[in-house]
Each structure stands twice: as C-alpha cells, then as structure tokens.
Write a protein that holds these residues in place. Structure first.
Motif, PDB file in Angstrom:
ATOM      1  N   VAL A  48     -13.997 -21.904 -35.352  1.00  0.00           N
ATOM      2  CA  VAL A  48     -13.574 -21.529 -36.699  1.00  0.00           C
ATOM      3  C   VAL A  48     -14.351 -22.428 -37.653  1.00  0.00           C
ATOM      4  O   VAL A  48     -14.396 -23.646 -37.455  1.00  0.00           O
ATOM      5  CB  VAL A  48     -12.060 -21.752 -36.916  1.00  0.00           C
ATOM      6  N   ILE A  49     -14.986 -21.827 -38.668  1.00  0.00           N
ATOM      7  CA  ILE A  49     -15.677 -22.635 -39.666  1.00  0.00           C
ATOM      8  C   ILE A  49     -14.978 -22.492 -41.016  1.00  0.00           C
ATOM      9  O   ILE A  49     -14.456 -21.438 -41.344  1.00  0.00           O
ATOM     10  CB  ILE A  49     -17.176 -22.275 -39.805  1.00  0.00           C
ATOM     11  N   SER A  50     -14.970 -23.575 -41.768  1.00  0.00           N
ATOM     12  CA  SER A  50     -14.484 -23.517 -43.148  1.00  0.00           C
ATOM     13  C   SER A  50     -15.657 -23.844 -44.059  1.00  0.00           C
ATOM     14  O   SER A  50     -16.594 -24.549 -43.660  1.00  0.00           O
ATOM     15  CB  SER A  50     -13.327 -24.488 -43.369  1.00  0.00           C
ATOM     16  N   LEU A  52     -17.023 -23.428 -48.595  1.00  0.00           N
ATOM     17  CA  LEU A  52     -16.714 -23.055 -49.967  1.00  0.00           C
ATOM     18  C   LEU A  52     -17.118 -21.604 -50.206  1.00  0.00           C
ATOM     19  O   LEU A  52     -18.110 -21.133 -49.630  1.00  0.00           O
ATOM     20  CB  LEU A  52     -17.470 -23.960 -50.942  1.00  0.00           C
ATOM     21  N   PRO A  53     -16.375 -20.880 -51.046  1.00  0.00           N
ATOM     22  CA  PRO A  53     -16.672 -19.464 -51.275  1.00  0.00           C
ATOM     23  C   PRO A  53     -18.110 -19.186 -51.710  1.00  0.00           C
ATOM     24  O   PRO A  53     -18.689 -18.173 -51.324  1.00  0.00           O
ATOM     25  CB  PRO A  53     -15.693 -19.063 -52.378  1.00  0.00           C
ATOM     26  N   GLU A  54     -18.713 -20.085 -52.462  1.00  0.00           N
ATOM     27  CA  GLU A  54     -20.083 -19.846 -52.922  1.00  0.00           C
ATOM     28  C   GLU A  54     -21.115 -19.970 -51.799  1.00  0.00           C
ATOM     29  O   GLU A  54     -22.293 -19.662 -51.987  1.00  0.00           O
ATOM     30  CB  GLU A  54     -20.451 -20.764 -54.085  1.00  0.00           C
ATOM     31  N   GLU A  55     -20.697 -20.395 -50.628  1.00  0.00           N
ATOM     32  CA  GLU A  55     -21.593 -20.531 -49.473  1.00  0.00           C
ATOM     33  C   GLU A  55     -21.422 -19.381 -48.481  1.00  0.00           C
ATOM     34  O   GLU A  55     -21.786 -19.494 -47.313  1.00  0.00           O
ATOM     35  CB  GLU A  55     -21.336 -21.865 -48.771  1.00  0.00           C
ATOM     36  N   GLN A  56     -20.885 -18.260 -48.942  1.00  0.00           N
ATOM     37  CA  GLN A  56     -20.572 -17.130 -48.069  1.00  0.00           C
ATOM     38  C   GLN A  56     -21.775 -16.633 -47.272  1.00  0.00           C
ATOM     39  O   GLN A  56     -21.668 -16.378 -46.077  1.00  0.00           O
ATOM     40  CB  GLN A  56     -19.990 -15.972 -48.886  1.00  0.00           C
ATOM     41  N   SER A  57     -22.930 -16.510 -47.901  1.00  0.00           N
ATOM     42  CA  SER A  57     -24.094 -15.967 -47.181  1.00  0.00           C
ATOM     43  C   SER A  57     -24.523 -16.896 -46.045  1.00  0.00           C
ATOM     44  O   SER A  57     -24.876 -16.420 -44.952  1.00  0.00           O
ATOM     45  CB  SER A  57     -25.260 -15.701 -48.136  1.00  0.00           C
ATOM     46  N   ASP A  58     -24.485 -18.203 -46.271  1.00  0.00           N
ATOM     47  CA  ASP A  58     -24.813 -19.150 -45.195  1.00  0.00           C
ATOM     48  C   ASP A  58     -23.786 -19.063 -44.068  1.00  0.00           C
ATOM     49  O   ASP A  58     -24.137 -19.092 -42.887  1.00  0.00           O
ATOM     50  CB  ASP A  58     -24.868 -20.579 -45.724  1.00  0.00           C
ATOM     51  N   ALA A  59     -22.520 -18.955 -44.440  1.00  0.00           N
ATOM     52  CA  ALA A  59     -21.453 -18.861 -43.441  1.00  0.00           C
ATOM     53  C   ALA A  59     -21.611 -17.599 -42.597  1.00  0.00           C
ATOM     54  O   ALA A  59     -21.396 -17.634 -41.378  1.00  0.00           O
ATOM     55  CB  ALA A  59     -20.096 -18.884 -44.121  1.00  0.00           C
ATOM     56  N   ASP A  60     -21.993 -16.504 -43.215  1.00  0.00           N
ATOM     57  CA  ASP A  60     -22.203 -15.258 -42.475  1.00  0.00           C
ATOM     58  C   ASP A  60     -23.288 -15.420 -41.419  1.00  0.00           C
ATOM     59  O   ASP A  60     -23.165 -14.910 -40.307  1.00  0.00           O
ATOM     60  CB  ASP A  60     -22.557 -14.114 -43.426  1.00  0.00           C
ATOM     61  N   GLN A  61     -24.345 -16.150 -41.752  1.00  0.00           N
ATOM     62  CA  GLN A  61     -25.417 -16.397 -40.788  1.00  0.00           C
ATOM     63  C   GLN A  61     -24.901 -17.194 -39.596  1.00  0.00           C
ATOM     64  O   GLN A  61     -25.196 -16.873 -38.445  1.00  0.00           O
ATOM     65  CB  GLN A  61     -26.561 -17.166 -41.440  1.00  0.00           C
ATOM     66  N   VAL A  62     -24.139 -18.235 -39.886  1.00  0.00           N
ATOM     67  CA  VAL A  62     -23.605 -19.082 -38.814  1.00  0.00           C
ATOM     68  C   VAL A  62     -22.673 -18.277 -37.919  1.00  0.00           C
ATOM     69  O   VAL A  62     -22.731 -18.387 -36.692  1.00  0.00           O
ATOM     70  CB  VAL A  62     -22.886 -20.324 -39.390  1.00  0.00           C
ATOM     71  N   LEU A  63     -21.833 -17.450 -38.508  1.00  0.00           N
ATOM     72  CA  LEU A  63     -20.922 -16.626 -37.714  1.00  0.00           C
ATOM     73  C   LEU A  63     -21.673 -15.676 -36.795  1.00  0.00           C
ATOM     74  O   LEU A  63     -21.242 -15.430 -35.665  1.00  0.00           O
ATOM     75  CB  LEU A  63     -19.971 -15.856 -38.626  1.00  0.00           C
ATOM     76  N   LYS A  72     -15.720 -16.365 -29.679  1.00  0.00           N
ATOM     77  CA  LYS A  72     -15.112 -15.919 -30.923  1.00  0.00           C
ATOM     78  C   LYS A  72     -15.549 -16.817 -32.062  1.00  0.00           C
ATOM     79  O   LYS A  72     -15.567 -18.046 -31.935  1.00  0.00           O
ATOM     80  CB  LYS A  72     -13.595 -15.957 -30.818  1.00  0.00           C
ATOM     81  N   GLY A  73     -15.886 -16.208 -33.176  1.00  0.00           N
ATOM     82  CA  GLY A  73     -16.222 -16.943 -34.387  1.00  0.00           C
ATOM     83  C   GLY A  73     -15.360 -16.450 -35.530  1.00  0.00           C
ATOM     84  O   GLY A  73     -15.367 -15.256 -35.828  1.00  0.00           O
ATOM     85  N   LEU A  74     -14.601 -17.341 -36.130  1.00  0.00           N
ATOM     86  CA  LEU A  74     -13.732 -16.991 -37.237  1.00  0.00           C
ATOM     87  C   LEU A  74     -14.088 -17.826 -38.449  1.00  0.00           C
ATOM     88  O   LEU A  74     -14.684 -18.901 -38.332  1.00  0.00           O
ATOM     89  CB  LEU A  74     -12.265 -17.227 -36.863  1.00  0.00           C
ATOM     90  N   GLU A  75     -13.677 -17.342 -39.614  1.00  0.00           N
ATOM     91  CA  GLU A  75     -13.994 -18.050 -40.856  1.00  0.00           C
ATOM     92  C   GLU A  75     -12.732 -18.366 -41.635  1.00  0.00           C
ATOM     93  O   GLU A  75     -11.744 -17.654 -41.568  1.00  0.00           O
ATOM     94  CB  GLU A  75     -14.929 -17.211 -41.710  1.00  0.00           C
ATOM     95  N   PHE A  76     -12.792 -19.441 -42.356  1.00  0.00           N
ATOM     96  CA  PHE A  76     -11.738 -19.842 -43.274  1.00  0.00           C
ATOM     97  C   PHE A  76     -12.454 -20.264 -44.546  1.00  0.00           C
ATOM     98  O   PHE A  76     -13.054 -21.310 -44.608  1.00  0.00           O
ATOM     99  CB  PHE A  76     -10.928 -21.013 -42.704  1.00  0.00           C
TER     100      PHE A  76
END
Length: 80
Positions: A48-50, A52-63, A72-76
């Motif tokens: 599970v990764i947490s 900041l909302p403005e980092e959504q595109s980077d988080a999507d790549q990591v997921l 399983k990869g989840l986001e918070f």
C-alpha cells in the motif's frame, strides 16, 4: 531530472523473501519511497502506498510496477 534516477523499475529482481507479507510505504510515489515500494513488491509483499494528491500520476506509475510484480498494490491518497 538528468540523469534519470534508477528506482529499480527495470534493474531490481526480487527473490520472494517477503512473500505473504504486507507493507505500507509513505511517500511511495517518488524517491526512496518509490524504490522501497518496488523492492518490497518484487520481494513478494503486497504493498500500500500513500502520497499527496498532486502526485497522482507518479503514484499510478508505481502501482503499475507493483502489480506487474504479481502482488496486490493499493493506494491511499486519491481524493474522494
């Protein structure tokens, strides 16, 4: 960034040392958090990764990298 940092996306190969475990990575969208999230996933942990909302595109790549590892990869962090 030049040179582009290596977070292990292509270079790190795990060996299932964390199979069956779970990991919560804060700041998992970039830097050390990104590298840790990818490494934990490659070692077999569900992640599970947490972030900041403005980092959504980077988080999507990591997921995507996490899910390609077969765990399983989840986001918070995604805003409601």
């Amino acid at each position: 960034m030049s040179p582009v940092p290596d977070h292990g996306e292509e270079s790190y190969i795990g060996s299932d040392r964390l199979k069956g475990r779970k990991a919560l990575i804060t700041g998992g969208d970039s830097g050390i958090g990104r590298a840790a999230a990818i490494a934990y996933a490659r070692e077999g942990a569900d992640v599970v990764i947490s972030y900041l909302p403005e980092e959504q595109s980077d988080a999507d790549q990591v997921l995507e990298y996490i899910k390609k590892s077969g765990v399983k990869g989840l986001e918070f962090g995604r805003p409601p």
